[in-house]
Enzyme design. Structure first.
Site, PDB file in Angstrom:
ATOM      1  N   CYS A   1       0.678  -1.360  -0.020  1.00 10.88           N
ATOM      2  CA  CYS A   1       0.096   0.035   0.073  1.00 10.88           C
ATOM      3  C   CYS A   1       0.860   1.253  -0.148  1.00 10.88           C
ATOM      4  O   CYS A   1       0.253   2.348  -0.375  1.00 10.88           O
ATOM      5  CB  CYS A   1      -0.742  -0.048   1.314  1.00 10.88           C
ATOM      6  SG  CYS A   1      -2.118  -1.511   1.042  1.00 10.88           S
TER       7      CYS A   1
ATOM      8  N   CYS B   1       0.160   2.643   6.332  1.00  8.03           N
ATOM      9  CA  CYS B   1      -0.007   1.359   6.780  1.00  8.03           C
ATOM     10  C   CYS B   1       0.246   0.456   5.526  1.00  8.03           C
ATOM     11  O   CYS B   1       0.058   0.842   4.523  1.00  8.03           O
ATOM     12  CB  CYS B   1      -0.994   0.953   7.536  1.00  8.03           C
ATOM     13  SG  CYS B   1      -2.365   1.097   6.758  1.00  8.03           S
TER      14      CYS B   1
ATOM     15  N   HIS C   1      -8.647   4.003  -2.330  1.00  5.00           N
ATOM     16  CA  HIS C   1      -7.257   3.575  -2.029  1.00  5.00           C
ATOM     17  C   HIS C   1      -7.019   2.878  -3.390  1.00  5.00           C
ATOM     18  O   HIS C   1      -6.836   1.525  -3.306  1.00  5.00           O
ATOM     19  CB  HIS C   1      -7.064   2.829  -0.880  1.00  5.00           C
ATOM     20  CG  HIS C   1      -5.852   2.315  -0.570  1.00  5.00           C
ATOM     21  ND1 HIS C   1      -4.698   2.863  -1.207  1.00  5.00           N
ATOM     22  CD2 HIS C   1      -5.384   1.298   0.201  1.00  5.00           C
ATOM     23  CE1 HIS C   1      -3.540   2.213  -0.535  1.00  5.00           C
ATOM     24  NE2 HIS C   1      -4.174   1.208   0.297  1.00  5.00           N
TER      25      HIS C   1
END
Length: 402
Positions: A91, A388, A358
């Site tokens: 991510c 994160c 996202h």
């Protein structure tokens, strides 16, 4: 060490990451092609001066594989001397790509680089990924593997965050994103994505749900109850964290990041190359750091990585004016604010991935641009970006407005 300056940043809008999303018809390479073309055109950039293009891509299967950074640059008409590479830190890939590009500049090995990221989640779904962490029983057993949704609910259970806590945070994310969109805070950074005929497909973030209330979210069922019970992931999480008596499942589609398509790019270079090419710097890269964290709970890496980069830069959290932390799940941000002692008024002030989405490989570059624009709008100086990361990691970058 050479200083690295951010001269511009541009992103696509985030399109719903499903077959009915507005960007579904656009291939991953075309997404990055249009972003690179926009970055070049709005800066009248001589692309023969670009030393490297670094793009974060998480799912490198099929049409999103084979180095879309290089192929996108060729497709955008960049000078053939501009190389490209892709990297994957899950991510945080988009932010890690900017950090990598900046490191090349700061080391003196490059004068001008582009960092950014890409993810077409409607065309390359997360379910296509595979990989040892999730599918190799020997690896999963040794690492106490659980899916990220279980990890988010584990954080909420350990920290005592209630369903109302995570839903209330998410409602505020929607309100902030709606306000930022309606007041044009994203207009400088967003470039419209067009089809082959030049018609605009999408010019705004598609998934913001204006007017969302806690009562609306209360009607949604938790998403990870069956996964935790039927596949044994709750038991695995409790085995790793025996102090937790039971997993309280509080996350659902309304307080978790939205699946979307998108791409972003950030132009980074030395002071000298900026002066030579007539570019005006927006911000300076102060420092960056990544760190590992426990892989079962997985999503607790932001605070350690933030403390690491602050220490390396001789700073404290009180030196930071604004924070951006990717809203993978609401509990992730609530834990970060608690652990770092940050007021909600200082973090994600224009909403985040719960409202806007996202796009895994691109998000880090997107939120970095959002932070820089907001520092300028508020006439503030310093910001810190955090993400994160799956597998238990965190990545942080500090920027200073010029």
């Amino acid at each position: 060490m050479t200083e690295a300056f951010i001269y511009d940043h541009v992103r696509t809008p985030r399109g719903r990451g499903k077959p009915d999303g507005s960007l579904h018809e656009v291939t991953p390479v075309e997404l990055i092609t249009q972003v690179l073309a926009a970055l070049r055109d709005r800066n009248e950039l001589d692309t023969s001066r670009v030393d490297d293009i670094v793009m974060g891509v998480v799912h490198t299967q099929g049409e999103q594989g084979a180095n879309p950074a290089r192929i996108g640059a060729i497709n955008a008409g960049y000078d053939l001397s501009a190389p490209g590479k892709q990297l994957n830190r899950f991510c945080a890939s988009g932010l890690e790509a900017v950090n990598s590009a900046s490191a090349q500049v700061m080391s003196g090995m490059s004068d001008l680089c582009i960092g950014g990221g890409l993810e077409s989640m409607s065309r390359i779904p997360m379910s296509t990924v595979g990989g040892a962490m999730a599918v190799d029983p020997q690896v999963a057993y040794g690492s106490y593997f659980v899916p990220q949704g279980i990890s988010a609910d584990l954080i909420a259970s350990k920290e005592g965050f209630s369903r109302e806590d995570v839903d209330s945070y998410s409602v505020e994310s929607q309100a902030r994103a709606s306000n930022a969109r309606d007041n044009g805070y994203f207009d400088h950074s967003i470039m419209p994505v067009k089809d082959q005929l030049g018609e605009t497909l999408l010019d705004h973030d598609e998934c913001i749900r204006t007017g969302t209330t806690v009562d609306d979210l209360a009607k949604l069922k938790p998403s990870f109850v069956d996964m935790g019970a039927n596949f044994g992931f709750d038991s695995i999480a409790i085995q790793r964290y025996p102090e937790v008596e039971r997993i309280e499942h509080v996350h659902h589609a309304g307080n978790s990041s939205v699946i979307v398509d998108g791409a972003a790019s950030v132009l980074v270079g030395t002071k000298e190359v900026g002066q030579e090419l007539g570019l005006k710097p927006k911000a300076k890269i102060v420092g960056f750091a990544s760190t590992g964290s426990e892989p079962t709970i997985m999503l607790t890496g932001p605070a350690p990585s933030a403390r690491k980069v602050l220490k390396r830069c001789g700073m404290s959290k009180d030196d930071i004016d604004l924070f951006e932390l990717n809203e993978a799940f609401a509990a992730v941000v609530l834990k970060y604010m608690k652990e770092m002692d940050i007021a909600h008024e200082q973090i994600n002030v224009n909403g985040g991935a719960i409202a806007m989405g996202h796009p895994l490989g691109a998000t880090g570059a997107m939120v970095l641009g959002t932070l820089i624009d907001e520092l300028e709008r508020r006439d503030l100086n310093t910001g810190l970006v955090n993400l994160c990361i799956g597998g238990g990691m965190g990545t942080s970058t500090i920027v200073e407005r010029v």
